[in-house]
Design an enzyme around this catalytic site. Structure first.
Site, mmCIF file in Angstrom:
data_model
loop_
_atom_site.group_PDB
_atom_site.id
_atom_site.type_symbol
_atom_site.label_atom_id
_atom_site.label_comp_id
_atom_site.label_asym_id
_atom_site.label_seq_id
_atom_site.Cartn_x
_atom_site.Cartn_y
_atom_site.Cartn_z
ATOM 1 N N GLU A 144 -28.422 -31.702 56.091
ATOM 2 C CA GLU A 144 -29.850 -31.440 56.328
ATOM 3 C C GLU A 144 -30.187 -30.738 57.651
ATOM 4 O O GLU A 144 -31.052 -31.180 58.398
ATOM 5 C CB GLU A 144 -30.623 -32.771 56.247
ATOM 6 C CG GLU A 144 -30.391 -33.497 54.934
ATOM 7 C CD GLU A 144 -31.077 -34.862 54.860
ATOM 8 O OE1 GLU A 144 -31.590 -35.333 55.880
ATOM 9 O OE2 GLU A 144 -31.088 -35.449 53.764
ATOM 10 N N GLU A 260 -26.818 -36.214 45.080
ATOM 11 C CA GLU A 260 -27.607 -37.436 45.292
ATOM 12 C C GLU A 260 -28.765 -37.533 44.310
ATOM 13 O O GLU A 260 -29.873 -37.931 44.669
ATOM 14 C CB GLU A 260 -28.180 -37.467 46.718
ATOM 15 C CG GLU A 260 -27.162 -37.260 47.808
ATOM 16 C CD GLU A 260 -27.736 -37.392 49.212
ATOM 17 O OE1 GLU A 260 -28.889 -37.844 49.374
ATOM 18 O OE2 GLU A 260 -27.002 -37.053 50.168
HETATM 19 C C1 XIL Z 1 -30.167 -43.005 52.661
HETATM 20 C C2 XIL Z 1 -29.714 -44.338 52.100
HETATM 21 O O1 XIL Z 1 -29.902 -44.337 50.712
HETATM 22 C C3 XIL Z 1 -30.484 -45.455 52.748
HETATM 23 O O2 XIL Z 1 -29.940 -46.715 52.352
HETATM 24 C C4 XIL Z 1 -30.416 -45.341 54.261
HETATM 25 O O3 XIL Z 1 -31.255 -46.304 54.849
HETATM 26 C C5 XIL Z 1 -30.814 -43.965 54.728
HETATM 27 O O4 XIL Z 1 -30.059 -42.981 54.055
HETATM 28 N N1 XIL Z 1 -30.255 -37.955 52.032
HETATM 29 C C6 XIL Z 1 -28.971 -38.326 52.361
HETATM 30 C C7 XIL Z 1 -28.573 -39.756 52.262
HETATM 31 O O5 XIL Z 1 -28.131 -37.459 52.620
HETATM 32 O O6 XIL Z 1 -27.591 -40.100 53.193
HETATM 33 C C8 XIL Z 1 -29.763 -40.658 52.383
HETATM 34 O O7 XIL Z 1 -29.339 -41.986 52.143
HETATM 35 C C9 XIL Z 1 -30.851 -40.248 51.429
HETATM 36 C C10 XIL Z 1 -31.336 -38.865 51.728
#
Ligand code: XIL
Length: 370
Positions: A144, A260
């Site tokens: 990101e 994701e």
């Molecule tokens: C999120 C997790 O799902 C949560 O449990 C944590 O508190 C924060 O991170 N993009 C990403 C992931 O790349 O690592 C994130 O995961 C969600 C958004």
């Protein structure tokens, strides 16, 4: 050719996932989930469902800097190790997520300045990749880094003005070059959200592409792009646009993975879950139809275990029962599997009827393929 597959699946309440896990229809394709030790320790049925459905895992949090190096210079691999072990134990591949990210970081890391931050980036990547040498073959090196409001105009992009960028403007190059030097055998991914081609975020999607293209043109080592694919039933991409971005990455010589996926719903209604199922299906089809897309991962197992609890974004419900989206994915995998077995390129309309119990779920999927 128009594909129509209408599948009636019936289930008794006791049907185990073992009988129809998604992984059973994948061939070499990887279908995965974000694993979370909190749940396999505390939720009955979690491991069994995960193991039976998926053939790939990623740690939802356990391999992040916040877990591995919560304290500066003190490396604790226990969480990441245990997620990797869980995957291996259950015959799943595993991807590493993530080495460098601006979000959810320990104070010590966020507060570093200039060369101290630069050195910490290099040290963290070096130590983690050395620890997992030969064990994890794919890592999200940077997560990101592109500004979410980027317009992508004129072949450009905006960098996110995070502490990483402010203190070490070339942190992305630094991270990827370090990773390649430490372990030349690891696949290096750039991972981001709003880069799947949703109309509301087309600017960001184009900007991420421009940013990655620039990396490739400047010779920064990168092997793939992670498309997080966090979408909503009210904001989602068209199949053609997802395909288009995947093809553009292929032209750069890059792999892609959907890393994701989840689909947020405003309401817990049948109509919305139908839309959700359709959108999961679009993503999976685009990935299966794109030769450079080799994995499709969902960010969690079930609605009440999601990072977005309350928006019902996953393919299992709170009781770990399959939702409409689950059957859509299963049917698509069956359809592709079946098509591959049937012929060498001559596609055939497929109608499958499976009958295994009570409660009927009828799914209609339809897509255009050449
Ligand atoms: C999120 C997790 O799902 C949560 O449990 C944590 O508190 C924060 O991170 N993009 C990403 C992931 O790349 O690592 C994130 O995961 C969600 C958004």
């Amino acid at each position: 050719m128009k594909f129509i597959s209408v599948i009636s699946l019936t289930f008794s309440a006791t049907l185990a996932f073992a009988e129809i896990g998604l992984r059973e229809y994948t061939n070499d394709f990887k279908i995965g989930l974000a694993l979370n030790s909190t749940f396999w320790e505390g939720v009955e049925g979690y491991t069994e469902a995960a193991r039976n459905i998926f053939n790939m895992g990623v740690a939802e949090n356990g391999c992040k800097l916040s877990h591995i190096q919560a304290e500066k210079g003190v490396y604790d691999f226990s969480q990441c190790d245990s997620h990797l072990a869980k995957a291996i134990e259950n015959n799943m591949d595993f991807r590493g997520h993530c080495l460098i990210w601006h979000n959810y970081q320990p104070e010590w890391f966020v507060n570093l300045k200039g060369d101290d931050l630069r050195n910490a980036i290099v040290e963290h990547i070096t130590t983690v990749l050395n620890h997992y040498r030969g064990k994890i073959d794919t890592w999200d090196v940077v997560n990101e880094a592109v500004d979410n409001d980027s317009t992508g105009e004129n072949g450009g992009w905006e960098m996110r003005k995070s502490f990483l960028y402010n203190e070490v403007p070339d942190f992305v190059d630094l991270a990827f070059k370090t990773a390649r030097e430490v372990d030349p055998n690891v696949k290096l991914y750039y991972n981001d959200y709003n880069n799947e081609g949703s109309p509301e975020k087309m600017g960001k999607s184009i900007a991420v592409y421009n940013f990655v293209k620039d990396m490739v043109e400047r010779g920064v080592p990168i092997d793939g792009v992670g498309i997080q694919y966090h979408i909503k039933t009210s904001s989602y991409p068209a199949y053609e646009d997802v395909m288009d971005f995947m093809a553009k990455y292929a032209q750069l010589g890059l792999e892609v993975q959907i890393t994701e996926m989840d689909v947020r719903c405003d309401n817990n209604t049948k109509e919305e879950f139908e839309k959700q199922a359709e959108l999961y299906g679009v993503a999976l089809r685009a990935c299966l139809d794109s030769p450079n897309c080799n994995a499709f991962l969902i960010w969690g197992l079930a609605d009440n275990l999601s990072w977005k609890v309350g928006s019902y974004p996953d393919i299992l419900d709170d009781d770990l029962k399959p939702k409409h989206a689950y059957y859509t994915l299963l049917n698509i995998l069956k359809e592709y599997n079946y098509t591959q077995e049937l012929d060498n390129g001559n596609e055939t309309d497929v109608d499958i009827e499976v009958d295994v119990g009570s409660d009927v779920v009828e799914i209609e999927t339809d897509s255009d393929s050449e």
